[in-house]
Design a protein around this motif. Structure first.
Motif, PDB file in Angstrom:
ATOM      1  N   LYS A  61      19.931  40.312  16.229  1.00  0.00           N
ATOM      2  CA  LYS A  61      21.081  41.430  16.226  1.00  0.00           C
ATOM      3  C   LYS A  61      21.949  40.981  17.616  1.00  0.00           C
ATOM      4  O   LYS A  61      21.126  41.066  18.648  1.00  0.00           O
ATOM      5  N   VAL A  62      23.083  40.764  17.530  1.00  0.00           N
ATOM      6  CA  VAL A  62      23.834  40.140  18.479  1.00  0.00           C
ATOM      7  C   VAL A  62      24.953  41.119  18.867  1.00  0.00           C
ATOM      8  O   VAL A  62      25.378  41.598  18.108  1.00  0.00           O
ATOM      9  N   ARG A  63      24.950  41.334  20.293  1.00  0.00           N
ATOM     10  CA  ARG A  63      26.103  41.917  20.840  1.00  0.00           C
ATOM     11  C   ARG A  63      27.039  40.929  21.575  1.00  0.00           C
ATOM     12  O   ARG A  63      26.453  40.279  22.605  1.00  0.00           O
ATOM     13  N   TYR A  64      28.169  40.734  20.836  1.00  0.00           N
ATOM     14  CA  TYR A  64      28.978  39.645  21.235  1.00  0.00           C
ATOM     15  C   TYR A  64      30.344  40.251  21.939  1.00  0.00           C
ATOM     16  O   TYR A  64      30.860  40.932  21.345  1.00  0.00           O
ATOM     17  N   VAL A  65      30.658  39.771  22.970  1.00  0.00           N
ATOM     18  CA  VAL A  65      31.699  40.264  23.827  1.00  0.00           C
ATOM     19  C   VAL A  65      32.401  39.066  24.320  1.00  0.00           C
ATOM     20  O   VAL A  65      32.033  38.181  24.902  1.00  0.00           O
ATOM     21  N   ARG A  66      33.774  39.184  23.937  1.00  0.00           N
ATOM     22  CA  ARG A  66      34.614  38.258  24.237  1.00  0.00           C
ATOM     23  C   ARG A  66      36.040  39.046  24.956  1.00  0.00           C
ATOM     24  O   ARG A  66      36.576  39.715  24.216  1.00  0.00           O
ATOM     25  N   ASN A  67      36.200  38.487  25.976  1.00  0.00           N
ATOM     26  CA  ASN A  67      37.376  39.150  26.970  1.00  0.00           C
ATOM     27  C   ASN A  67      38.551  38.774  26.618  1.00  0.00           C
ATOM     28  O   ASN A  67      38.968  37.874  26.072  1.00  0.00           O
ATOM     29  N   ILE A  68      39.591  39.609  27.219  1.00  0.00           N
ATOM     30  CA  ILE A  68      41.245  39.221  26.974  1.00  0.00           C
ATOM     31  C   ILE A  68      41.395  38.971  28.503  1.00  0.00           C
ATOM     32  O   ILE A  68      41.223  40.278  29.224  1.00  0.00           O
ATOM     33  N   THR A  69      41.952  38.084  29.006  1.00  0.00           N
ATOM     34  CA  THR A  69      42.153  37.810  30.500  1.00  0.00           C
ATOM     35  C   THR A  69      43.894  38.252  30.204  1.00  0.00           C
ATOM     36  O   THR A  69      44.997  37.338  29.770  1.00  0.00           O
ATOM     37  N   ASP A  70      44.030  39.545  30.828  1.00  0.00           N
ATOM     38  CA  ASP A  70      45.405  40.159  30.746  1.00  0.00           C
ATOM     39  C   ASP A  70      46.052  40.354  32.011  1.00  0.00           C
ATOM     40  O   ASP A  70      47.075  40.828  32.139  1.00  0.00           O
ATOM     41  N   ALA A  71      45.279  40.187  33.188  1.00  0.00           N
ATOM     42  CA  ALA A  71      45.703  40.370  34.626  1.00  0.00           C
ATOM     43  C   ALA A  71      46.280  39.179  35.200  1.00  0.00           C
ATOM     44  O   ALA A  71      45.454  38.081  34.975  1.00  0.00           O
ATOM     45  N   GLY A  72      47.208  39.002  35.786  1.00  0.00           N
ATOM     46  CA  GLY A  72      47.785  37.987  36.395  1.00  0.00           C
ATOM     47  C   GLY A  72      46.942  37.130  37.268  1.00  0.00           C
ATOM     48  O   GLY A  72      46.223  38.080  38.006  1.00  0.00           O
ATOM     49  N   HIS A  73      46.364  35.960  37.328  1.00  0.00           N
ATOM     50  CA  HIS A  73      45.697  35.351  38.133  1.00  0.00           C
ATOM     51  C   HIS A  73      46.375  34.102  38.543  1.00  0.00           C
ATOM     52  O   HIS A  73      47.401  33.753  38.084  1.00  0.00           O
ATOM     53  N   LEU A  74      45.640  33.506  39.639  1.00  0.00           N
ATOM     54  CA  LEU A  74      46.374  32.256  40.051  1.00  0.00           C
ATOM     55  C   LEU A  74      46.277  31.135  39.322  1.00  0.00           C
ATOM     56  O   LEU A  74      45.298  31.058  38.711  1.00  0.00           O
ATOM     57  N   THR A  75      46.967  30.229  39.556  1.00  0.00           N
ATOM     58  CA  THR A  75      46.819  28.834  38.691  1.00  0.00           C
ATOM     59  C   THR A  75      46.003  27.960  39.518  1.00  0.00           C
ATOM     60  O   THR A  75      45.577  28.397  40.487  1.00  0.00           O
ATOM     61  N   ASP A  76      45.609  26.965  39.043  1.00  0.00           N
ATOM     62  CA  ASP A  76      44.766  26.065  39.725  1.00  0.00           C
ATOM     63  C   ASP A  76      45.340  25.574  41.129  1.00  0.00           C
ATOM     64  O   ASP A  76      44.389  25.535  42.008  1.00  0.00           O
ATOM     65  N   ASP A  77      46.396  25.512  41.428  1.00  0.00           N
ATOM     66  CA  ASP A  77      47.037  25.025  42.621  1.00  0.00           C
ATOM     67  C   ASP A  77      46.969  26.280  43.651  1.00  0.00           C
ATOM     68  O   ASP A  77      47.533  26.124  44.793  1.00  0.00           O
ATOM     69  N   GLY A  78      46.657  27.500  43.053  1.00  0.00           N
ATOM     70  CA  GLY A  78      46.395  28.739  43.912  1.00  0.00           C
ATOM     71  C   GLY A  78      47.908  29.473  44.420  1.00  0.00           C
ATOM     72  O   GLY A  78      47.851  30.305  45.181  1.00  0.00           O
ATOM     73  N   ASP A  79      48.883  28.881  43.813  1.00  0.00           N
ATOM     74  CA  ASP A  79      50.329  29.425  44.280  1.00  0.00           C
ATOM     75  C   ASP A  79      50.455  30.722  43.614  1.00  0.00           C
ATOM     76  O   ASP A  79      50.550  30.840  42.399  1.00  0.00           O
ATOM     77  N   VAL A  80      50.368  31.704  44.271  1.00  0.00           N
ATOM     78  CA  VAL A  80      50.809  33.185  43.594  1.00  0.00           C
ATOM     79  C   VAL A  80      52.025  33.235  42.831  1.00  0.00           C
ATOM     80  O   VAL A  80      52.099  33.651  41.802  1.00  0.00           O
ATOM     81  N   ASN A  81      52.990  32.462  43.183  1.00  0.00           N
ATOM     82  CA  ASN A  81      54.334  32.584  42.683  1.00  0.00           C
ATOM     83  C   ASN A  81      54.170  31.653  41.255  1.00  0.00           C
ATOM     84  O   ASN A  81      55.124  31.487  40.224  1.00  0.00           O
ATOM     85  N   ASN A  82      53.181  30.869  40.831  1.00  0.00           N
ATOM     86  CA  ASN A  82      52.643  30.148  39.892  1.00  0.00           C
ATOM     87  C   ASN A  82      52.124  31.078  38.832  1.00  0.00           C
ATOM     88  O   ASN A  82      51.647  30.549  37.917  1.00  0.00           O
ATOM     89  N   ASP A  83      51.785  32.229  39.179  1.00  0.00           N
ATOM     90  CA  ASP A  83      51.063  33.251  38.028  1.00  0.00           C
ATOM     91  C   ASP A  83      51.814  33.093  36.946  1.00  0.00           C
ATOM     92  O   ASP A  83      52.959  33.284  36.584  1.00  0.00           O
ATOM     93  N   ARG A  84      50.905  32.791  35.826  1.00  0.00           N
ATOM     94  CA  ARG A  84      51.391  32.407  34.535  1.00  0.00           C
ATOM     95  C   ARG A  84      51.992  33.748  33.934  1.00  0.00           C
ATOM     96  O   ARG A  84      53.109  33.386  33.242  1.00  0.00           O
TER      97      ARG A  84
END
Ligand code: AMP
Ligand code: ZN
Length: 488
Positions: A61-84
């Motif tokens: 009996k599986v409880r399968y949770v898969r999220n949606i990332t919908d809050a802006g976060h930083l890109t790999d280079d960490g620049d806030v202005n690059n928030d996708r």
């Protein structure tokens, strides 16, 4: 039957022991919904759909949770202005939540097209800001995090000072990390470059922002998965999945957050799906080496010579093991199409097979079933499972040619086993017959009947056929070369 799962944490295949017998808690990192998912993303979600279907079929009996990332976060280079998200809102002139809605709908449509089952819970990052703030507070209270200029960072060196082992999943040591980290993000704010953000102060330009004890800001990406997985599956749960590229830093950070919060490892089995490549290079939006799922299905692309039905794409993906790299190409798709058609043809033929209880068959059904299930329970080995399906296909065609025989009981068993493995576990679907072709044939029959009615001077019937079709928007046109039709 014992299920073996390759655990990325130990680097070994382990016998699967769920926390609660018969139950599985599984969390898979979902998409960042700031643009359309590409075919590579689909492969990872499809791998876990197959794993979910397999676990369910094996009786869990599986409880399968898969999220949606919908809050802006930083890109790999960490620049806030690059928030996708910020970038995309500017580009499309839409509100952030309009972007989120648009691409969440697209994501669901695409996965439905490939017959992926929906997860049991699909939580969103923006719906769990309170939980993320609480976790951040807890990490500060426990001495694993610190506030700096309105942002909060996880203290990686403190974590290691306490004997915990940052880097255990990606097998990186702290010195290595120190040497390789570019300190672009949080310059002058972090104690050490390895530290990662739990909460980020929002610059005036940042649209997605929430109130917090540290001022207005937004959560770090790694934190949302810890918040949502523990909320719905507990502080320690069975399986956590995602693409190989998420091992570091995302999953490494999740382990650190979980251990620092709860003194226990958050996950028992870490599973990582391998990448889809095209032109031998990883499919990715940023490099431009990608194809959208719809482009493959409609044929509107320059890479494949023809369109491919979603079921054939699904079959192609499953012909590779989820931990192997898969290079998608025109030849690979054509080969999968051939295989898929043969498999479906065998399923059709199977329905017209007549059993014979007198003769002994040389095909050992029980042995074959064991081999198929051994493949499935050996770390979900879909290519080996499919190879066994083709042994059955060979047998079915031999039955059809009268070269083999099957008992009534075995025939029922073979039918139900194949139905379960092909449709429930692999999640394949038959390709519906072309409806347009069917309509064309039906109309030709009606035109012929009308002609016969006219020949026998039954004008009442011939007019009736014409008028009834017209009422349905189908106009018959009598010409010198016969009657044609127009769909209005
Ligand atoms: P993202 O929306 O960027 O977070 O990606 C969603 C999922 O797709 C993650 O689990 C990634 O690991 C996965 N992914 C990204 N690129 C590929 C690829 N080329 N092949 C397979 N999976 C991928
Ligand atoms: Zn995640």
């Amino acid at each position: 039957m014992q299920l073996k799962i390759y655990n990325s944490l130990s680097g070994e295949k382990e016998i699967f022991k769920p926390i609660l017998e018969g139950n599985v808690g599984m969390y898979v990192c979902g998409p960042t919904v700031y643009s359309n998912v590409h075919l590579g993303n689909v492969r990872t979600f499809l791998s876990f759909d197959f794993i979910y279907r397999s676990l369910t079929h094996l009786g869990y009996k599986v409880r399968y949770v898969r999220n949606i990332t919908d809050a802006g976060h930083l890109t790999d280079d960490g620049d806030v202005n690059n928030d996708r998200f910020v970038k995309q809102t500017r580009l499309e002139k839409l509100e952030p939540m309009e972007i989120v809605q648009k691409y969440t709908v697209d994501f669901h449509k695409v996965l439905e097209m490939f017959n992926l089952l929906p997860p049991n819970i699909e939580p969103t990052a923006t719906g769990h800001i309170v939980e993320q703030i609480e976790l951040t507070q807890k990490l500060i209270e426990r001495g694993f995090a610190y506030e700096s200029n309105g942002s909060v960072y996880f203290d990686v060196l403190e974590y290691n000072r306490r004997g915990l082992n940052y880097g255990e999943l990606s097998k990186r040591n702290i010195e290595e990390l120190f040497a390789n980290t570019r300190d672009l993000d949080g310059q002058g704010e972090k104690k050490n470059p390895q530290d990662f953000a739990l909460w980020k102060k929002a610059s005036p330009a940042h649209i997605m922002r929430w109130n917090s004890p540290w001022g207005e800001g937004f959560p770090g990406w790694h934190l949302e998965c810890t918040a949502m997985s523990t909320k719905y599956l507990g502080e320690t749960f069975d399986i956590h999945g995602g693409g190989m590229d998420l091992k570091f830093p995302h999953h490494e950070c999740e382990i650190a957050q979980g251990k620092a919060c709860n003194d226990a490892a958050p996950v028992n089995y870490w599973m990582h799906a391998n990448m889809l490549t095209m032109n031998s290079q990883r499919m990715s939006k940023s490099t431009g080496n990608y194809i959208l799922p719809m482009q493959l299905v409609t044929g509107e692309n320059d890479f494949f010579e023809k369109p491919f039905h979603p079921s054939i794409v699904r079959f192609c993906f499953l012909q590779a093991h989820y931990r192997s790299v898969l290079d998608i190409s025109n030849d690979a798709m054509l080969a999968s199409e051939k295989g898929f058609i043969r498999l479906m043809e065998a399923m059709k033929v199977l329905h017209s097979v007549t059993p014979n209880d007198e003769k002994q068959s040389s095909f050992n059904l029980e042995e074959w079933k064991n081999k198929a299930y051994d493949a499935l329970t050996d770390d979900f080995n879909s290519p080996v499972l499919i190879a066994h399906l083709f042994e059955a296909v060979k047998y079915i065609f031999a039955l059809n040619d009268g070269k083999e025989t099957i008992s009534t009981k075995d025939l029922e068993d073979l039918k139900s086993t194949l139905n379960a493995l092909i449709f429930d576990v692999l999640g394949l679907q038959t390709i519906e017959e072309n409806n347009n072709e069917k309509l064309d044939q039906t109309l030709k029959v009606l035109i012929e009947l009308r002609n016969q009615a006219r020949k026998s001077k039954n004008f009442e019937l011939s007019d009736q056929i014409r008028d009834r079709l017209l009422a349905e928007g189908i106009e018959l046109k009598d010409g010198r070369d016969g009657t044609t039709y127009v769909l209005n």
